[in-house]
Design a protein around this motif. Structure first.
Motif, PDB file in Angstrom:
ATOM      1  N   ARG A  46     -57.440-104.475 -18.023  1.00 44.83           N
ATOM      2  CA  ARG A  46     -56.059-104.069 -18.262  1.00 44.83           C
ATOM      3  C   ARG A  46     -55.558-104.567 -19.607  1.00 44.83           C
ATOM      4  O   ARG A  46     -54.703-103.958 -20.224  1.00 44.83           O
ATOM      5  N   VAL A  47     -56.091-105.690 -20.043  1.00 41.65           N
ATOM      6  CA  VAL A  47     -55.673-106.237 -21.337  1.00 41.65           C
ATOM      7  C   VAL A  47     -55.993-105.238 -22.441  1.00 41.65           C
ATOM      8  O   VAL A  47     -55.191-105.021 -23.351  1.00 41.65           O
ATOM      9  N   ASN A  48     -57.153-104.589 -22.357  1.00 41.34           N
ATOM     10  CA  ASN A  48     -57.544-103.607 -23.365  1.00 41.34           C
ATOM     11  C   ASN A  48     -56.598-102.413 -23.357  1.00 41.34           C
ATOM     12  O   ASN A  48     -56.197-101.917 -24.403  1.00 41.34           O
ATOM     13  N   LYS A  49     -56.235-101.942 -22.166  1.00 47.55           N
ATOM     14  CA  LYS A  49     -55.328-100.799 -22.060  1.00 47.55           C
ATOM     15  C   LYS A  49     -53.966-101.149 -22.643  1.00 47.55           C
ATOM     16  O   LYS A  49     -53.350-100.361 -23.351  1.00 47.55           O
ATOM     17  N   ARG A  50     -53.494-102.366 -22.324  1.00 50.46           N
ATOM     18  CA  ARG A  50     -52.199-102.804 -22.820  1.00 50.46           C
ATOM     19  C   ARG A  50     -52.207-102.895 -24.347  1.00 50.46           C
ATOM     20  O   ARG A  50     -51.244-102.506 -25.009  1.00 50.46           O
ATOM     21  N   ARG A  59     -54.103-101.170 -26.435  1.00 54.28           N
ATOM     22  CA  ARG A  59     -54.126 -99.814 -26.994  1.00 54.28           C
ATOM     23  C   ARG A  59     -52.741 -99.181 -26.945  1.00 54.28           C
ATOM     24  O   ARG A  59     -52.291 -98.528 -27.884  1.00 54.28           O
ATOM     25  N   ARG A  60     -52.024 -99.391 -25.832  1.00 57.23           N
ATOM     26  CA  ARG A  60     -50.688 -98.824 -25.676  1.00 57.23           C
ATOM     27  C   ARG A  60     -49.738 -99.450 -26.702  1.00 57.23           C
ATOM     28  O   ARG A  60     -48.909 -98.768 -27.305  1.00 57.23           O
ATOM     29  N   CYS A  61     -49.856-100.743 -26.914  1.00 57.67           N
ATOM     30  CA  CYS A  61     -49.007-101.443 -27.881  1.00 57.67           C
ATOM     31  C   CYS A  61     -49.292-100.935 -29.292  1.00 57.67           C
ATOM     32  O   CYS A  61     -48.367-100.712 -30.074  1.00 57.67           O
ATOM     33  N   GLU A  62     -50.560-100.742 -29.625  1.00 59.51           N
ATOM     34  CA  GLU A  62     -50.928-100.222 -30.941  1.00 59.51           C
ATOM     35  C   GLU A  62     -50.371 -98.812 -31.145  1.00 59.51           C
ATOM     36  O   GLU A  62     -49.893 -98.470 -32.225  1.00 59.51           O
ATOM     37  N   ALA A  63     -50.408 -98.005 -30.110  1.00 58.52           N
ATOM     38  CA  ALA A  63     -49.894 -96.636 -30.208  1.00 58.52           C
ATOM     39  C   ALA A  63     -48.381 -96.648 -30.433  1.00 58.52           C
ATOM     40  O   ALA A  63     -47.863 -95.874 -31.239  1.00 58.52           O
ATOM     41  N   SER A  64     -47.678 -97.529 -29.737  1.00 63.42           N
ATOM     42  CA  SER A  64     -46.221 -97.577 -29.908  1.00 63.42           C
ATOM     43  C   SER A  64     -45.863 -98.116 -31.292  1.00 63.42           C
ATOM     44  O   SER A  64     -44.886 -97.684 -31.893  1.00 63.42           O
ATOM     45  N   GLU A  65     -46.651 -99.046 -31.814  1.00 60.74           N
ATOM     46  CA  GLU A  65     -46.409 -99.556 -33.164  1.00 60.74           C
ATOM     47  C   GLU A  65     -46.641 -98.454 -34.200  1.00 60.74           C
ATOM     48  O   GLU A  65     -45.913 -98.343 -35.180  1.00 60.74           O
ATOM     49  N   ALA A  66     -47.645 -97.627 -33.973  1.00 58.75           N
ATOM     50  CA  ALA A  66     -47.941 -96.527 -34.891  1.00 58.75           C
ATOM     51  C   ALA A  66     -46.800 -95.506 -34.884  1.00 58.75           C
ATOM     52  O   ALA A  66     -46.407 -94.986 -35.931  1.00 58.75           O
TER      53      ALA A  66
END
Length: 106
Positions: A47-51, A53-60
């Protein structure tokens, strides 16, 4: 002189002890070799990996200027414009008023 019977009894006792020890010793058995190919383990999806990736997408998205935030007024307006007619609060148009006429019994 010793009787011969006791010497025979001792030799049979020793041989039976030797056989018992042989039976009780663990046997070395070679394992059977498999012909199947080795399995390669897969990396688990945490789940840490998914979180991350989601954080990176929102930052982008934030860097690009497009945000997922919509004001509440815009959301309400969209909701009312997409609602079917049968669910709207607006009442149907009333019939024009017609005065009652006097009726005569027969």
């Amino acid at each position: 002189a010793k009787p011969k019977g006791t010497a025979v009894a001792k030799s049979t006792l020793r041989s039976s002890n030797d056989r018992l020890k042989k039976v009780l010793l663990p046997k070395k058995v070679m394992p059977v070799r498999s012909t199947a190919p080795l399995t390669m383990p897969e990396e688990p999806e945490l789940r840490v990996n998914k979180r991350a990736r989601r954080c990176e997408a929102s930052e982008a998205e934030a860097a690009g200027g497009k945000t997922p935030f919509k004001p509440l007024a815009v959301k309400v307006k969209e909701f009312h414009s997409k609602t079917p007619g049968r669910f709207k609060v607006k009442a149907p148009p009333a019939e024009p008023f017609r005065p009652m006429s006097v009726t005569h019994p027969k």
